[in-house]
Structures are given as structure tokens and as C-alpha cells.
Design an enzyme around this catalytic site. Structure first.
Site, short mmCIF file in Angstrom:
data_model
loop_
_atom_site.label_atom_id
_atom_site.label_comp_id
_atom_site.label_asym_id
_atom_site.label_seq_id
_atom_site.Cartn_x
_atom_site.Cartn_y
_atom_site.Cartn_z
N GLU A 290 0.84 -1.20 0.00
CA GLU A 290 0.00 0.00 0.00
C GLU A 290 0.88 1.25 0.00
O GLU A 290 1.67 1.47 0.91
CB GLU A 290 -0.88 -0.02 1.26
CG GLU A 290 -1.63 1.27 1.52
CD GLU A 290 -2.36 1.26 2.86
OE1 GLU A 290 -2.30 0.24 3.58
OE2 GLU A 290 -2.98 2.29 3.18
N ASP B 289 -4.15 -0.14 9.80
CA ASP B 289 -5.22 0.80 10.18
C ASP B 289 -6.46 0.55 9.32
O ASP B 289 -6.49 -0.39 8.52
CB ASP B 289 -4.73 2.26 10.06
CG ASP B 289 -4.33 2.59 8.63
OD1 ASP B 289 -4.59 1.77 7.72
OD2 ASP B 289 -3.75 3.67 8.41
N ASP C 152 -7.83 2.19 6.78
CA ASP C 152 -7.61 2.25 5.33
C ASP C 152 -6.91 1.00 4.82
O ASP C 152 -7.26 0.44 3.79
CB ASP C 152 -6.74 3.46 4.98
CG ASP C 152 -7.59 4.71 4.80
OD1 ASP C 152 -8.83 4.58 4.93
OD2 ASP C 152 -7.02 5.78 4.57
#
Ligand code: 0RA
Length: 639
Positions: free
Chosen positions: A430, A505, A507
Site C-alpha cells: 500500500e 489501520d 484504510d
């Protein structure tokens, strides 16, 4: 089946001359060979094994009720109202048929029962195995006006078959207590058993299955008048459907029983479940192939005949007719052959044309009789065809524009030097910044990095052209090298471990879910073959003097802090991968010697399918209740 299994077990095995005790002793010596394992899975298998016998009676048309109870002492009772196990003396064994069924491996079939033996693929071994693995077992048979009883201990009869009363009913009651010499814990799980019994009730529409757990005072009864059509309706529960009732076709060809239910919804993904003898064939097989071929052919024929498809237009493809399709296929046959690594693929070649014939008849008749529904379905397929064509054009255009040929690796990919795919890992990371750290921290010999920018597309909500046109998704597909669509070719897979690495987290977990959805919907085989993993970055770093520790969960962190109490401690919380230095990222999350990976597995194809839809589909309310349960489909893996 009988002979094959015996031949596999031992070369000089001869069903007639082997001593019975040897058979049951073999089961006790190597229980894993018969029931898979001696953990909870194996324990549940004992219950299913007895239930399968009752289901065989139901399939043969003699039983419509079975009742499973777990008692407070962890013994289990299965009652059915079938014909009852025969009790007459059998000339070959010189014992009652009942005793033979309970003490000889695979004897059930020999005594005239079990035409459509429910089998769990690998196993499907019969009541004698349950008997061998039980410290005590008692069978009661109601048959020919009498109630008979026979008791056993670790598979050995205690005394003779007794007549204990009269009755005008028929049926079999088996109570067993799993042997704690074999199973370390008698920890039956209500929900797991419920799930399987419910599935069996869907697959056997005339059978009522009830389940009672006296340990916790919970009970459930499953009965589905519509059988697999009810199951299709349940799958589509939160979806907008194109026609009100599932289209149900059934029939028997050369003793193969075929049932198929289909219902289209307005979504873009396919949910098809296939079963052979009540075993979920996740890898499909001849019944699925037959179904698909009939579906494509019938819809094309109908569209042509009714001028919904112009003469100049090409046929609808298999992909086109499966957008938004929910279907269940169930076949029952005398000798199912389960193939493949996982034994979850139906091999019998004759089944293809048998299913094809039933589906073609049933579906074309339904379309003729319901032209409005036919119209809605064909329109939907035509839209899918347009989207597919648009996706192809978009792809061509992009390749042309960039001067790249199809298959050229994405620019953002940092490859590894090793060429053996079995050794290679691809990290899907990510964000560009974490991607940068990962590139620096990795072992470039076998670890490749593909940074993904921002959120990837929600494939559950998007038509195919959007999915394939999405840059990040295209990058993943080309990096993996196995293609996509009808059948990704896993022999071309460039990395045998694909590791999703996102922030710890909200996201991060969303991106992870989006990626899981993508793989589940488009490359299910990759998950089944065990190629997909999730990286576990730490939550905290604890500095205690010169020593440092990483903790991966809140609980672990609290425990570590307690343990280190008294030292001068510095606690640092990591919010994202980007906060770690390349060295730290390597040490905590990427180094095979010290990292933890979670392997993604499909625990239960039925549950998994609904889960992805609930999570990613349009309906908002069902989403919340799912999130807590999600970890179920992800299991720990020691590497
Ligand atoms: C062998 C032959 C027949 C039925 C069964 C076994 C049988 C086994 C179990 C185990 C639990 N419930 C069961 N119900 C039946 C055929 C009997 C006949 O031909 O009458």
C-alpha cells in the site's frame, strides 16, 4: 470404491480373509487416514459420517427426518426414520448384517444400502470407522416390527444383538462417545456443525435435519422445501434479481440425479456452487462444465431465434452469460470420482453431457414460457458483452499508446533476480512510500515489490471493462503473469507467494479487503492453491535499554509491557508501514526467518461467497455485522 480403497491401504489386503479386528485396529492406529485428522475437524467428521448414512437412506427415498444431538457428556446421537440397518444373519460374515456394517470397513454398500453414498471425497468411510474410534457406541434398529440393540466398545461388540421391544416404526439410532485415547478434546462446535447440516438440508430437499446441543441448550432445524432453489434465493437475498424465482431444472439420466437452480441479479460477479454427492466441489469438474456449456448454448440459441442478437453480431461468450449469475448445481451418482490436489473436482466424464441435457431442456423450456424473464436475462448478457468489448478496446488502446505489448511488466514493479517461481514472492504494498521502503529493505534475490497507489477498484461494484481497465489491477495481473478471465493459467504464475502488505489501520484493512475481493472473484484458483498471503506488520516497538521488541497485537503488547515492567521503556506505535525504516520493515515483516504470514484460505465456499458480496456490494446495512467474523477465512501459517 470398496476394492480401490483396500488396495491402496495394503497390497495383500483381501476383504474376505482379513481379520475384522485388524481392520478396526488399523483405523485406531492411523485415524488420520480415515477421518483426516484427530483434531476438531476429525471429531466433527464422526458426526457427519453417521449423518451421511441417514442421508443415503433419504436419497434412496426411505427417510425424511434425521436428528442429531450432542449430549452433556459429549456423546452424540443420530436418529433417522429410514429402513433401519438390516439385522438378519449374513451368510458371508456369519454375523448380523448390522454387526458387519459396524465392524467391517466399507461393508455398508455390500449389504444393499448406499446407492448414492455421500462422500467427503478423501474419506466417506462408513459407520465402522466411527465405531472403531468410539470408546462406546450403541445402535438401535427399528425394523420388521422389533427394536434391536447392539453395543460396542472401541469397535468390538459387547455381547450379542438383542431384541429389546416391539414397534411398528422403522429407523436407526446410533449413539457414540468419541474415544479420548484418540481425540485429545471432545470440543464439538455448534456453529460449524450447524453450517454443514444446513448445507446438507439445502442439498436434500425432502429431508428435515434437526440439531440439538444439550451442552449449551441450543437447537436448530433445517428443512428447505425448495432445496437448492432455496439456496440460490438465499444467496440473492440482498441483491436485485432479474426474475422473481430461481429457474430450477432436475432429472435423472442413467441413474445420475441432476439438479440445477439459477437466478440472475443485477451485479457483475458470478456465484456458482457445485456439489457432487453433497460434497462441495470447489474445483468444479464435469458437472460444472456441462452446466456452463448448456447455459451458453441455450441463451445464444434463444437470443438468435428471437432476434435479440443480430445475425452480424458474434455469440455471447461464457463470461457474458455469467455476469450476475447465481447458481447451484448438485449431482448425485453411484460412483463419484473426486480428482485434483484437494479432491474437490468431479472427474466422471459422462456427467458433463448428463448435466448438459437436463439444463438445456429445463432452461429452454423456462425461457419459452417466460419471455419477459428471458428478455431481461439476455439484455443483461448483451450489456456484459458490450462491456467486454469496451474493455478489450481500452486495453488495446492503452498498450498502443504506451508503445507496450501485452504482457510487458508494469514500470512500478521491482522484480527479483531468482527465476524459479516457487522461490519467488511478490509483495503488493500500500502506497508509494511504503513501497520505497520495501524495495530497499527486501531480499532482492527472491522478493519483488509492486507498490499500489491509493484505493484499488471495488470489483464487486464494477462491470468487467472497468475492472480490467483499472491501472492498479492491470499492473497486478501483468506482474503475476497468469492472465485472467475464463481460467487464469497458474502454470505461468511468476510468484508462488503473493503477499498483501497494508497498513495496520482502517484504510489498510479496506485496501486488503478490496484486494481479497479481486483475487476471490477473478483468481479463486490462486487462493485454493495456497498462493495468497497477508503480511503482519507490527503495531508497536518497545525499547528497553539496548533491547528492542516488536508486538503485533494490543494483547501481545500489554503482555510484553507487563513482562518488562521496572525497566525504562519507550513505546512507539506504528501507524503505517511508511513509518518504518527499510531495515525495520525487513526485520519485522519481510524476513522469512522472523515474520508471520497469514495464509488466505477459503474455509467455506458458501459462506465466503455471501461474505464478499455483503462486504463489497451495494447494500450497506449487512456490511457491519460481517466485519468481526472476517478473520475466520484467514488462518495462521507458520513459515
Ligand atoms: C445397509 C443396508 C441398508 C441400510 C443401511 C445399511 C442403513 C445404515 C444406516 C446408518 C444410519 N442409518 C442407516 N440407515 C440404513 C439397506 C436396508 C434395506 O435394504 O432394507
Amino acid at each position: 470404491m470398496l476394492q480401490e480403497t483396500n488396495n491402496n491401504k495394503s497390497e495383500d489386503y483381501n476383504a474376505e480373509d482379513i481379520r475384522i479386528l485388524d481392520g478396526l485396529e488399523a483405523v485406531r492406529r492411523r485415524p488420520g487416514m480415515y477421518i483426516g485428522s484427530t483434531d476438531q475437524h476429525g471429531l466433527h467428521h464422526l458426526v457427519y459420517e453417521i449423518v451421511y448414512n441417514s442421508i443415503d437412506e433419504a436419497m434412496a427415498g426411505y427417510c425424511d427426518r434425521t436428528q442429531v444431538s450432542i449430549h452433556e457428556d459429549n456423546s452424540v446421537t443420530v436418529i433417522d426414520n429410514g429402513r433401519g440397518i438390516p439385522v438378519d444373519i449374513h451368510p458371508v460374515t456369519n454375523t448380523s448384517a448390522l454387526e458387519a456394517v459396524m465392524t467391517r470397513l466399507h461393508a455398508g454398500a455390500k449389504f444393499g444400502g448406499h446407492t448414492y453414498m455421500v462422500s467427503s471425497g478423501l474419506h466417506g468411510v462408513g459407520a465402522s470407522v466411527v465405531n472403531a474410534l468410539s470408546s462406546r457406541l450403541e445402535v438401535e434398529v427399528k425394523r420388521q416390527g422389533k427394536i434391536y440393540r447392539h453395543k460396542y466398545q472401541q469397535g468390538t461388540p459387547l455381547g450379542d444383538l438383542e431384541v429389546i421391544g416391539n414397534t411398528n416404526e422403522t429407523g436407526t439410532t446410533i449413539t457414540f462417545l468419541a474415544d479420548t485415547e484418540i481425540f485429545s478434546e471432545l470440543n464439538y462446535d455448534f456453529n460449524t456443525i450447524c453450517q454443514r447440516l444446513k448445507e446438507l438440508a439445502y442439498l436434500n430437499k425432502n429431508l428435515e435435519i434437526s440439531f440439538k446441543d444439550e451442552r449449551v441448550d441450543q437447537e436448530a432445524t433445517f428443512y428447505f422445501e425448495g432445496g437448492i432453489a432455496s439456496l440460490v434465493r438465499r444467496f440473492n437475498k440482498d441483491r436485485q434479481v432479474l426474475h422473481p424465482q430461481p429457474i430450477y431444472s432436475s432429472g435423472t439420466v442413467n441413474s445420475t440425479m441432476v439438479e440445477v437452480a439459477v437466478q440472475y441479479n443485477d451485479g457483475f460477479s458470478e456465484s456458482t456452487l457445485s456439489f457432487a454427492n453433497c460434497v462441495n466441489t470447489i474445483d468444479g469438474g464435469s458437472h460444472l462444465t456441462g452446466f456452463r456449456s448448456a447455459l451458453t448454448r441455450v441463451l445464444n440459441d434463444y437470443a438468435r431465434k428471437n432476434k435479440l442478437l443480430k445475425d452480424t453480431e458474434p455469440n455471447l461468450t461464457g463470461d457474458d452469460v455469467r455476469d450476475g449469475l447465481t447458481s447451484v448445481i448438485s449431482v448425485k451418482l453411484a460412483e463419484p470420482q473426486f480428482e485434483g490436489q484437494t479432491k474437490a473436482k468431479l472427474g466422471n466424464p459422462e456427467v458433463k453431457s448428463q448435466v448438459e441435457a437436463i439444463v438445456a431442456d429445463g432452461l429452454s423450456l423456462h425461457l419459452e414460457q417466460h419471455p419477459d424473464e428471458a428478455r431481461a436475462i439476455i439484455d443483461k448478457c448483451l450489456i456484459a458483452a458490450k462491456a467486454r468489448e469496451a474493455a478489450r478496446k481500452a486495453r488495446d488502446l492503452i498498450f498502443k499508446k504506451s508503445g507496450l505489448e501485452a504482457g510487458t511488466l508494469p514500470g512500478k514493479l521491482a522484480s527479483c533476480s531468482e527465476s524459479d517461481p516457487r522461490e519467488c514472492e511478490l509483495y503488493l504494498v500500500e502506497g508509494d512510500s511504503a513501497g520505497g521502503s520495501a524495495k530497499q529493505g527486501r531480499d532482492r534475490r527472491f522478493q519483488a515489490i509492486l507498490p499500489l497507489r491509493g484505493k484499488i477498484l471495488n470489483v464487486e461494484k464494477a462491470p468487467k471493462d472497468k475492472v480490467l481497465g483499472h491501472e492498479e489491477i492491470r499492473a497486478i495481473i501483468t506482474a503475476l503473469g497468469a492472465g485472467i478471465g475464463e481460467q487464469p493459467d497458474l502454470s505461468k504464475l511468476r510468484y508462488h507467494r503473493i503477499i498483501i502488505m497494508t497498513d495496520a489501520d482502517v484504510d489498510g484493512s479496506h485496501i486488503r479487503t478490496l484486494l481479497l475481493t479481486f483475487f476471490y472473484r477473478n483468481m479463486m484458483e490462486l487462493i485454493i492453491q495456497g498462493h495468497l498471503f497477508i503480511a503482519q506488520p507490527p503495531l508497536y516497538r518497545i525499547q528497553a535499554g539496548k533491547q528492542q521488541f516488536w508486538t503485533y497485537t494490543e494483547k501481545e503488547n500489554e503482555a510484553k509491557l507487563k513482562e518488562l515492567k521496572g525497566n525504562k521503556l519507550q513505546l512507539q506505535r506504528y501507524k503505517g508501514l511508511g513509518e518504518m525504516s527499510p531495515e525495520q520493515l525487513w526485520q519485522t515483516t519481510m524476513n522469512p526467518a522472523s515474520r508471520t504470514l497469514l495464509k488466505v484460505e477459503i474455509d467455506d465456499a458458501m459462506a465466503a461467497d455471501r461474505i464478499f458480496h455483503i462486504l463489497m456490494g451495494n447494500e450497506v446495512p449487512p456490511r457491519k455485522s460481517f466485519i468481526q467474523a472476517h478473520a475466520r477465512s484467514v488462518r495462521n501459517l507458520d513459515i
